[in-house]
Design an enzyme around this catalytic site. Sequence first.
Site, PDB file in Angstrom:
ATOM      1  N   ASP A  30       2.086   0.397 -13.160  1.00 34.55           N
ATOM      2  CA  ASP A  30       1.537  -0.446 -14.228  1.00 34.55           C
ATOM      3  C   ASP A  30       0.035  -0.296 -14.417  1.00 34.55           C
ATOM      4  O   ASP A  30      -0.475  -0.396 -15.525  1.00 34.55           O
ATOM      5  CB  ASP A  30       1.858  -1.925 -13.964  1.00 34.55           C
ATOM      6  CG  ASP A  30       1.025  -2.505 -12.829  1.00 34.55           C
ATOM      7  OD1 ASP A  30       1.057  -1.937 -11.713  1.00 34.55           O
ATOM      8  OD2 ASP A  30       0.347  -3.529 -13.050  1.00 34.55           O
ATOM      9  N   ASP A  88      -2.572   0.525  -9.080  1.00 40.37           N
ATOM     10  CA  ASP A  88      -1.871   0.537  -7.801  1.00 40.37           C
ATOM     11  C   ASP A  88      -0.626   1.408  -7.914  1.00 40.37           C
ATOM     12  O   ASP A  88      -0.440   2.135  -8.890  1.00 40.37           O
ATOM     13  CB  ASP A  88      -1.521  -0.892  -7.361  1.00 40.37           C
ATOM     14  CG  ASP A  88      -0.787  -1.677  -8.453  1.00 40.37           C
ATOM     15  OD1 ASP A  88      -0.280  -1.034  -9.401  1.00 40.37           O
ATOM     16  OD2 ASP A  88      -0.719  -2.913  -8.367  1.00 40.37           O
ATOM     17  N   TYR A 148       2.629 -10.783 -11.449  1.00 39.67           N
ATOM     18  CA  TYR A 148       3.166 -10.929 -12.803  1.00 39.67           C
ATOM     19  C   TYR A 148       4.045 -12.167 -12.857  1.00 39.67           C
ATOM     20  O   TYR A 148       5.257 -12.092 -13.039  1.00 39.67           O
ATOM     21  CB  TYR A 148       3.943  -9.675 -13.225  1.00 39.67           C
ATOM     22  CG  TYR A 148       3.038  -8.525 -13.593  1.00 39.67           C
ATOM     23  CD1 TYR A 148       2.407  -8.482 -14.840  1.00 39.67           C
ATOM     24  CD2 TYR A 148       2.780  -7.507 -12.694  1.00 39.67           C
ATOM     25  CE1 TYR A 148       1.553  -7.449 -15.170  1.00 39.67           C
ATOM     26  CE2 TYR A 148       1.931  -6.461 -13.019  1.00 39.67           C
ATOM     27  CZ  TYR A 148       1.321  -6.439 -14.262  1.00 39.67           C
ATOM     28  OH  TYR A 148       0.471  -5.407 -14.591  1.00 39.67           O
ATOM     29  N   GLU A 194     -10.097  -2.182 -14.173  1.00 34.03           N
ATOM     30  CA  GLU A 194      -8.721  -1.749 -13.949  1.00 34.03           C
ATOM     31  C   GLU A 194      -8.003  -1.565 -15.287  1.00 34.03           C
ATOM     32  O   GLU A 194      -8.083  -2.424 -16.162  1.00 34.03           O
ATOM     33  CB  GLU A 194      -7.943  -2.743 -13.086  1.00 34.03           C
ATOM     34  CG  GLU A 194      -6.558  -2.221 -12.715  1.00 34.03           C
ATOM     35  CD  GLU A 194      -5.882  -3.016 -11.612  1.00 34.03           C
ATOM     36  OE1 GLU A 194      -4.967  -2.464 -10.971  1.00 34.03           O
ATOM     37  OE2 GLU A 194      -6.257  -4.183 -11.397  1.00 34.03           O
TER      38      GLU A 194
END
Length: 483
Positions: free
Chosen positions: A79, A82, A226, A461
Site C-alpha cells: 500500500d 512498508d 486501516y 510517505e
Amino acid sequence: MHVGKPSAIIVVWLALFQGLLLCVNADLNYKDALTKSIIFLEAQRSGKLPPNHRPKWRGDSALDDGKLVNEDLSGGYYDAGDNVKYGLPMAFTITTLSWAAIQYNSELKATGELQNVMDGIKWGTDYFFKAISKHKFYVQVGDPNLDHQCWVRPEEMRTPRTVYRIDENTPGSEIAGETSAAMAAASIAFRSIDQVYARRLLNKAKLLFQMAKTHKGTYDGECPFYCSFSGYNDELLWAATWLYMATKRPEYLTYIHEEAIPATVAEFSWDLKYAGAQVLVSKLFFEGEKELENYKNQADSYICSNLPESPYMQVHTTPAGMVHLRDGANSQYVTGTAMVFSVYSDILAEHNQKVICSDKQFDSTHLMAFAKKQIDLLLGNNPNGRSYMVGFGSNPPTQAHHRGASIPVGVDTSQVSCPMSFVYWYNKDTPNPNELTGAILGGPDKDDKFNDKRSESAMTEPCTYVNSLAVGVLAKLATKSIA
C-alpha cells in the site's frame, strides 16, 4: 501504511451552493505527471514482476505469500512505504483506478496510457481472484507490527507473512464491499477488451456483495493502520452503485433507493466512499431516476462543504488553497477531492446543471477549476515552489518514506538486524538511492510547511490510492484546455 484517523467528517446536509476562484495557470506537464503517477503504482507491485516492469530497481518479492494457509497469494500491491498487503486500501486503489479508466477512457487512450492503467487494474484483480473463494476471502498478508520493526526491501524481507481472512464467522463488510466495488468497476473497464474476464470479475463482485450484506460486521484486523471509522454502510452503497452500473439489474437500484443507509459527508477517501457513490447516482437522477434526488442533494452538499467560498464550507484549506483534512497522507484528500469534483463537473456539464448553495452558484467549469487547482498545488504551483511528486517538476522530494526506494540494490541485508536496519537506511539524511518515480507524497501540513525527511512519514510517505485518484484528473488535464 496509513495510520488510523480521527472520526470521519460527516456533516449535516445544508442548502445548496456554488462558488470558487479560478486557479492560476501553471506551466505543468500533466502528461508527464500522468505517466509517472502510473510508474509509481508499478513500483508497489508484489509478486513475480513482468518483463516490461519499468522501475528497474524493483525485483520479485513475497513469492511464497499464502504458503502458511496452503494458498497462492502472491501478487497484489504494497500500500505504501512498508511491505504489508492490506486488502481495504488495495481494493480502493483498484476501484478508483478503474473509475479513471471508465470516466476518462478516451483521454487515457489519447495520452497512450490506457494500456498501462488496464495492466495496473489487472495486477490487482488477478490477485483478488486468488484471494476470493465462495466462503472466505483472504484480506491481508503480512504482520504489520513486526513488519514496521524492520526497514528492509520487500525483496529481502524476513518478517512473518501472516495471512488474515474474513468469512461467515469473521465478517468484514467494509473489505468485502470495497472489493466488490473494485471487481464491478473493473468489469466495466474490461468489458470492451475481454468479455470473458469481465464476466469473471462481475461474478466475484456479486459474490462479495452478498457476503458483505449477509454477514454484516466490521473487520478490525487492519487496525490500527486501516481502521474503518465510518463503518460499512458507505461500502455497501458504493458496491451496489458499481454493481448497478455494471449490470443495470433492478435489485441493485432497489438497494440504493430503499435499503442503503445514506449520509452527508465532506470527504472522499479509502474509509469514506459516500461522496463518490452520490456523484455517480446523481447521474442516474439526471437521466430520469427522480426517486434518487436525495443523492443529488448529498452530492451537492459535499461540493458545498469543500468550496472555500461556500457559506457551508466545512473543510480546512491551507493558505495556498490546498484541501487539508488531517495530517498523515493528506494528499489522498487532495487527489480524492480533485477526482470527485472532476467527475461531477463532467456530469453537470452533460446535463446543463449547477450546484447551488444558498445564494451562490457554481457551474461545471468552476468545479473543474477547483479540481485543477488541487492537482496544480501538488505538482508545484504552490508557495514552496516545489513538487510533491517524486521525479517530477521543480525541486521534487528525494527522501520518500519508503523501504524499497531507500536501500541500495545489491546490498546484502541478510546479516543486518531489524534495529540496525533503521540505523543504516532509515536515519540517513541523504536522498534515496532508488527514485520512487511518480509517487505523490503525503504533502505539506495545514500551513503549507513541508519537510523532505524520510522520518517525517506524514509528509513523505506515498500511498497507492493517492496516485490512483490522480490518474483520471491528470488524463483530463493532459488532453483538455482548462482554465
